[in-house]
Design an enzyme around this catalytic site. Structure first.
Site, PDB file in Angstrom:
ATOM      1  N   HIS A 197      51.189  60.618  41.264  1.00 30.30           N
ATOM      2  CA  HIS A 197      49.843  60.408  41.222  1.00 30.30           C
ATOM      3  C   HIS A 197      49.803  60.112  42.168  1.00 30.30           C
ATOM      4  CE1 HIS A 197      49.325  56.498  39.117  1.00 30.30           C
ATOM      5  NE2 HIS A 197      50.740  56.907  39.955  1.00 30.30           N
TER       6      HIS A 197
ATOM      7  N   GLU B 195      55.069  48.752  41.847  1.00 28.94           N
ATOM      8  CA  GLU B 195      55.083  49.232  40.131  1.00 28.94           C
ATOM      9  C   GLU B 195      56.216  49.432  39.589  1.00 28.94           C
ATOM     10  OE1 GLU B 195      54.378  53.657  41.280  1.00 28.94           O
ATOM     11  OE2 GLU B 195      53.363  52.962  43.183  1.00 28.94           O
TER      12      GLU B 195
ATOM     13  N   LYS C  11      54.855  60.890  37.077  1.00 30.32           N
ATOM     14  CA  LYS C  11      54.080  59.537  37.304  1.00 30.32           C
ATOM     15  C   LYS C  11      52.744  58.970  37.729  1.00 30.32           C
ATOM     16  CE  LYS C  11      55.260  57.280  40.929  1.00 30.32           C
ATOM     17  NZ  LYS C  11      55.169  56.321  42.120  1.00 30.32           N
TER      18      LYS C  11
ATOM     19  N   LYS D 166      54.281  64.511  45.417  1.00 31.36           N
ATOM     20  CA  LYS D 166      52.879  64.477  46.141  1.00 31.36           C
ATOM     21  C   LYS D 166      52.117  65.492  46.671  1.00 31.36           C
ATOM     22  CE  LYS D 166      53.350  59.228  45.752  1.00 31.36           C
ATOM     23  NZ  LYS D 166      53.440  58.388  46.583  1.00 31.36           N
TER      24      LYS D 166
ATOM     25  N   GLU E 189      46.337  51.534  39.583  1.00 27.13           N
ATOM     26  CA  GLU E 189      46.498  53.038  39.223  1.00 27.13           C
ATOM     27  C   GLU E 189      46.808  52.149  37.085  1.00 27.13           C
ATOM     28  OE1 GLU E 189      50.210  53.838  41.077  1.00 27.13           O
ATOM     29  OE2 GLU E 189      49.821  54.901  42.212  1.00 27.13           O
TER      30      GLU E 189
ATOM     31  N   ASP F  10      58.977  51.038  41.641  1.00 26.67           N
ATOM     32  CA  ASP F  10      58.880  51.649  42.756  1.00 26.67           C
ATOM     33  C   ASP F  10      58.118  50.007  44.097  1.00 26.67           C
ATOM     34  OD1 ASP F  10      57.634  52.944  45.241  1.00 26.67           O
ATOM     35  OD2 ASP F  10      55.857  53.712  43.967  1.00 26.67           O
TER      36      ASP F  10
ATOM     37  N   SER G 231      49.447  53.262  49.844  1.00 23.20           N
ATOM     38  CA  SER G 231      50.743  52.962  51.253  1.00 23.20           C
ATOM     39  C   SER G 231      51.651  54.404  50.943  1.00 23.20           C
ATOM     40  CB  SER G 231      51.588  51.659  50.421  1.00 23.20           C
ATOM     41  OG  SER G 231      51.322  52.247  48.277  1.00 23.20           O
TER      42      SER G 231
ATOM     43  N   HIS H   5      49.026  47.951  45.459  1.00 23.11           N
ATOM     44  CA  HIS H   5      47.895  48.280  44.281  1.00 23.11           C
ATOM     45  C   HIS H   5      47.586  47.140  44.015  1.00 23.11           C
ATOM     46  CE1 HIS H   5      49.329  52.672  44.193  1.00 23.11           C
ATOM     47  NE2 HIS H   5      49.695  52.213  45.371  1.00 23.11           N
TER      48      HIS H   5
ATOM     49  N   GLU I 122      62.453  53.218  43.669  1.00 23.81           N
ATOM     50  CA  GLU I 122      61.882  54.165  44.499  1.00 23.81           C
ATOM     51  C   GLU I 122      61.460  53.286  45.212  1.00 23.81           C
ATOM     52  OE1 GLU I 122      58.477  56.132  42.250  1.00 23.81           O
ATOM     53  OE2 GLU I 122      57.239  56.067  44.303  1.00 23.81           O
TER      54      GLU I 122
ATOM     55  N   ASP J 102      59.968  58.682  48.145  1.00 21.32           N
ATOM     56  CA  ASP J 102      58.305  58.881  48.042  1.00 21.32           C
ATOM     57  C   ASP J 102      58.594  58.513  49.712  1.00 21.32           C
ATOM     58  OD1 ASP J 102      56.098  59.001  48.309  1.00 21.32           O
ATOM     59  OD2 ASP J 102      55.325  57.346  46.940  1.00 21.32           O
TER      60      ASP J 102
HETATM   61  P1  PGA Z   1      50.143  55.848  46.576  1.00 21.51           P
HETATM   62  O1  PGA Z   1      51.655  55.459  45.935  1.00 21.51           O
HETATM   63  O2  PGA Z   1      49.048  56.920  46.345  1.00 21.51           O
HETATM   64  O3  PGA Z   1      49.865  54.045  47.367  1.00 21.51           O
HETATM   65  O4  PGA Z   1      51.109  56.214  48.668  1.00 21.51           O
HETATM   66  C1  PGA Z   1      51.590  55.955  44.393  1.00 21.51           C
HETATM   67  C2  PGA Z   1      52.716  56.321  43.591  1.00 21.51           C
HETATM   68  O5  PGA Z   1      53.735  55.836  44.437  1.00 21.51           O
HETATM   69  O6  PGA Z   1      53.004  55.926  42.883  1.00 21.51           O
HETATM   70 ZN    ZN Z   2      55.791  55.860  45.225  1.00 24.57          ZN
END
Ligand code: PGA
Ligand code: ZN
Length: 417
Positions: A371, A166, A393, A343, A209, A247, A41, A157, A291, A318
């Site tokens: 990640h 998350e 994270k 990131k 994840e 998140d 995402s 996810h 988040e 994010d």
């Molecule tokens: P994304 O999210 O890789 O789907 O963008 C990762 C995260 O925020 O853990």
């Molecule tokens: Zn995120």
């Protein structure tokens, strides 16, 4: 210490999709390798992940163009340069690309070289990578991060088992002063949850994840209840030992002023109704880190949310900020967050990532190194978090690509003792 060669190749990430890996060689014969994660995402202002769009290969997801860009254009500008001048290398690649979002050469091409260069520079100076990355922002004290440990996944996810993407358990620093003890608590809660789900006849497969995403879960609130039960059954006290994090990745369920929830209300909520719902959760459960509860285009509500509960909650941007100093400055001006998710591939170079971290810290914000949904076994972000930040994270305590980071942190902790 000059760069003598770079070579890129196409490898697969943890979702089985192609990504870029780069070997970078120095005049002393040392070679450093780095590979690139991929978001599921993604924020709309992220650096471009250049894909081939050739449907004859990997359904168009091949990265041979990005690989070729490294092996030709990037190679021609980077070979012969001093590897210890990270800023110069990154600036040269940004200039050769010439676009705002690294759309010409590809953010995935550039970031692989940038990360491999940092790793090679550390090797050449016989320095651990975390120490080298720390030195680039003037940091000389290194602490292991407080982990945001993922135990449940929903959203994009996790098959949309629930709305939020998350759900974390966060061992409190004062109760778990060492990383290895914090990780142990997280892993024990994770396995207790697995047993709980099993007993309820819920599915125990994991999402992108590495955390559980049972379709049988009926609501976000059920997730908080399961996390509480697992924490206590594992022998820890919710609130005293462990707090929770979320998140929502809410840009995925927001459109034109409306948050559309699958699980909670079967319905559509205005921004304010959604905010009130989330605040109600924080009163019922010890949810400390929040988040992307709001969409990347819902800036005013971000500011309202931070003003309302930001004093004693971590409000993390994010997709809103994409590790980009321009957006972080807007968030500072609007008081929209008090924490920034970091990131490397969102912005596309190590130098710009470090700029984002430095600006966030200057504003008094925390930074959480993260990640992506699609990962490789590259453990660069473990060193990045120790070098520059205090929270990580890195996903659930399973799946090799997540453990690569956790286990690197265990080794760093041993080294620092
Ligand atoms: P994304 O999210 O890789 O789907 O963008 C990762 C995260 O925020 O853990
Ligand atoms: Zn995120």
């Amino acid at each position: 210490m000059n760069i003598t060669n770079i070579h890129a190749r196409e490898i697969l990430d943890s979702k089985g999709h192609p990504t870029v890996e780069v070997d970078l060689t120095l005049e002393n014969g040392m070679t450093a390798t780095a590979s690139v994660p991929s978001g599921a995402s993604t924020g709309s202002t992220e650096a471009v992940e250049l894909r081939d769009n050739d449907n004859a290969r990997y359904f168009g997801k091949g990265v041979l163009k990005a690989v070729a860009n490294v092996n030709t254009t990037v190679k021609s500008i980077v070979v012969g340069q001093d590897v210890t001048n990270q800023r110069n290398l990154d600036t040269l690649m940004i200039a050769a690309d010439g676009t705002e979002n690294k759309g010409k050469l590809g953010g995935n091409a550039i970031v692989a070289v940038s990360m491999a260069a940092a790793r090679a520079a550390a090797m050449a100076q016989n320095m651990p990578l975390y120490k080298y990355l720390g030195s680039l922002i003037g940091n000389t004290t290194f602490v292991l991060p407080q982990p945001l440990l993922l135990i449940l996944e929903g959203g994009k996810h996790g098959n949309w088992s629930t709305d939020c993407q998350e759900y974390f358990v966060i061992p409190k620093k004062e109760r778990f002063p060492t990383f290895k003890e914090a990780l142990r608590a997280g892993a024990e809660i994770f396995h207790t949850l697995e047993q709980l789900l099993h007993d309820k006849h819920y599915a125990t497969g994991v999402g992108y994840e590495g955390a559980f995403c049972p379709m049988e879960m009926k609501s976000n609130e059920e997730a908080f209840q399961l996390m509480t039960e697992a924490t206590e059954k594992a022998g820890y006290k919710m609130q005293d030992d462990i707090v929770l994090g979320l998140d929502a990745a809410s840009s995925e369920f927001y459109k034109d002023g409306t948050y559309t929830l699958k699980s909670e209300h079967n319905g559509k909520l205005t921004s304010r109704q959604w905010t009130e719902k989330v605040i109600e959760w924080t009163k019922k459960y010890p949810i400390w880190s929040l988040e992307d509860m709001h969409s990347e285009s819902d800036w005013d509500e971000w500011a309202y949310f931070t003003a309302t509960i930001g004093k004693d909650h971590q409000i993390v941007g994010d997709d809103l900020l994409t590790t980009n100093v321009k957006h972080i400055q807007t968030a500072i001006d609007k008081k929209a967050v008090n924490s920034v998710l970091i990131k490397v591939n969102q912005i596309g170079t190590v130098s710009e990532t470090l700029d984002a971290i430095a600006l966030s810290h200057k504003a008094g914000f925390t930074t959480v190194v993260s990640h992506r949904g699609g990962e490789t076994n590259d453990d660069f972000i473990a060193d990045l978090v120790v070098g520059t930040s205090k929270q990580s994270k890195f996903g659930g305590p399973d799946r090799g690509e997540r453990l690569a980071k956790y286990n690197r942190l265990l080794r760093i902790e041993e080294e620092l003792q």
